[in-house]
Enzyme design. Structure first.
Site, short mmCIF file in Angstrom:
data_model
loop_
_atom_site.label_atom_id
_atom_site.label_comp_id
_atom_site.label_asym_id
_atom_site.label_seq_id
_atom_site.Cartn_x
_atom_site.Cartn_y
_atom_site.Cartn_z
N GLY A 53 0.86 -1.18 0.00
CA GLY A 53 0.00 0.00 0.00
C GLY A 53 0.90 1.22 0.00
N ALA A 54 0.58 2.19 -0.88
CA ALA A 54 1.50 3.30 -1.10
C ALA A 54 1.92 4.03 0.20
CB ALA A 54 0.89 4.27 -2.11
N ARG A 95 10.19 -0.97 -5.04
CA ARG A 95 8.96 -0.89 -5.84
C ARG A 95 8.92 0.47 -6.55
NH1 ARG A 95 3.56 -3.11 -3.39
NH2 ARG A 95 3.24 -3.54 -5.59
N GLN A 202 -5.66 -8.81 -2.82
CA GLN A 202 -5.69 -7.87 -1.69
C GLN A 202 -7.12 -7.57 -1.25
OE1 GLN A 202 -3.80 -7.54 -4.41
NE2 GLN A 202 -1.89 -6.48 -4.01
N ASP A 243 -1.65 4.97 -6.22
CA ASP A 243 -0.22 4.83 -5.98
C ASP A 243 0.56 6.02 -6.51
OD1 ASP A 243 -1.34 1.91 -6.07
OD2 ASP A 243 0.53 1.90 -4.93
N ASN A 253 -3.33 3.02 -10.02
CA ASN A 253 -3.69 2.20 -8.86
C ASN A 253 -3.61 0.73 -9.27
OD1 ASN A 253 -4.63 2.03 -6.08
ND2 ASN A 253 -6.59 1.29 -6.90
N LYS A 254 -3.92 -0.14 -8.35
CA LYS A 254 -3.84 -1.58 -8.58
C LYS A 254 -4.45 -2.00 -9.91
CE LYS A 254 -2.20 -3.99 -6.62
NZ LYS A 254 -0.81 -4.36 -7.03
#
Ligand code: MRU
Length: 363
Positions: A53-54, A95, A202, A243, A253-254
């Site tokens: 998670g960012a 990351r 997630q 993110d 995002n994801k």
């Protein structure tokens, strides 16, 4: 056993010598607390999504670089800085997409460069203060994001979310799930649909776990069921995390988020992106400029199966994130309020209005 809501996602131990995290790869089956010390352990925890998670990886990196600095044995500034920079670059490489990681490390590095005239032990003490501040500010930002998010939700509303942008992804409350947790504190109820979020699940493993622990009416759906759930009229708003948000409002995002946004537009459902200003990167002009992390093939072909579920040697494409076009986004909810289109102006305004208190990326 303590409730998951009572654990801290990311913290320093009492001696300020270890990074303490919940191993999120073991959830929801087991709540395992890890105490990490070396740079390699912390790098691996970030890379393997034990902490994820960012905002949470930003806080973990800040604590991680403090621990690295603490171990550097020299009184000479330039050799201290050389070792510090090496450790910082190493953590940053864990990351590439979530800008909070680089943001937190840059903020920590500034403490080192702005205090070059001080002794090394003074610099280490200032680094400890800074990483603690990053975590405290994160909690505060999430609470404020929750307040702004609640302003667009009615009690009893149906909310669809993707991935986990909850308390497990931040210091507390979360971003996309902050309005839900805050609403619960005030006796409100919501119906939350959480996409399972292939390939790392997630949504099914983490969002469902923390929402149920908070007594939220929670339904897990496969990613390909979102359209049907929307068509049924069960979703009043989509809330997702981010993110990295580019200067034009494109939001990364994801993987799978952009598909949800396209569906929401089709069904006329408002689509909100929630995140702190530390996730807004004004130095990245558009979503095309955001580096997208590619993950190992095994996460798709092997990870959740007793036996491999795809033929040996098959080609796999596994991007961890995608970019939602700004035109699909109803609003970007931050700790300083809700930015609305046109984002090129409204995002800049968020920073200028807040002056120095909004320390977003690219400022
Ligand atoms: O790969 P992950 O699990 O770190 O991805 C997390 C997300 O995409 C979240 O939605 C995002 O980081 C926001 S967390 C508040």
């Amino acid at each position: 056993m303590k409730d998951i809501l009572a654990f801290e996602t990311v913290a320093l131990d009492d001696e300020n010598s270890k990074l303490v995290i919940i191993d999120q790869t073991q959830l929801p089956g087991r709540v395992e607390i890890l105490h990490l010390e070396t740079q390699q352990e912390i790098f691996e925890a970030i890379y393997l999504l034990k902490v994820r998670g960012a905002p949470a990886i930003g806080v973990a990196a800040a604590f991680g670089i403090y621990l690295a600095a603490k171990r550097i044995q020299t009184e000479d500034y330039s050799s201290f800085y050389q070792d510090y920079k090496k450790a910082s670059d190493y953590l940053e490489s864990a990351r590439p997409t979530a800008v909070n990681l680089a943001w937190a490390l840059r903020r920590m590095e500034q403490v080192v460069t702005e205090n070059a005239d001080k002794s090394i032990s003074q610099i280490k003490a200032l680094l400890l203060q800074e990483c603690r501040a990053i975590k405290e500010e994160d909690t505060d930002m999430c609470r404020r994001i929750g307040e702004h998010g609640l302003s667009v939700l009615k009690d009893g509303a149906g909310v669809l979310t993707h991935c986990n942008a909850g308390l497990l992804a931040t210091s507390k409350y979360g971003t996309a799930l902050a309005p839900i947790h805050l609403g619960r504190e005030r006796g409100m109820n919501f119906r939350v649909f959480t996409d399972e979020t292939r390939p790392l699940l997630q949504g099914a493993r983490l969002s469902a776990f923390e929402l149920m622990a908070d007594g939220v009416d929670t339904t897990v759906i496969c990613d390909n069921m979102a359209s049907q759930v929307m068509k049924n009229g069960w979703v009043d708003a989509v809330f997702v995390g981010c993110d990295r948000v580019a200067a034009n409002g494109d939001a990364c995002n994801k993987i799978g988020t952009s598909g949800v946004a396209i569906l929401a537009k089709h069904y006329g459902i408002p689509f909100y992106v929630l995140g702190p200003t530390s996730t807004i990167d004004l130095s990245t002009p558009t979503g095309d400029d955001i580096p997208i992390e590619q993950r190992p093939a095994e996460e798709i072909t092997h990870m959740w199966y007793e036996k491999p579920m795809a033929p040996d040697g098959v080609k796999v494409y596994n991007p961890a994130f995608d970019v939602t076009d700004h035109e699909l986004i109803t609003g970007i909810i931050t700790e300083h309020g809700i930015a609305r289109p046109p984002y090129t102006e409204s995002l800049k305004e968020l920073f200028t209005k807040q002056g120095t208190s909004a320390k977003g990326c690219g400022e």
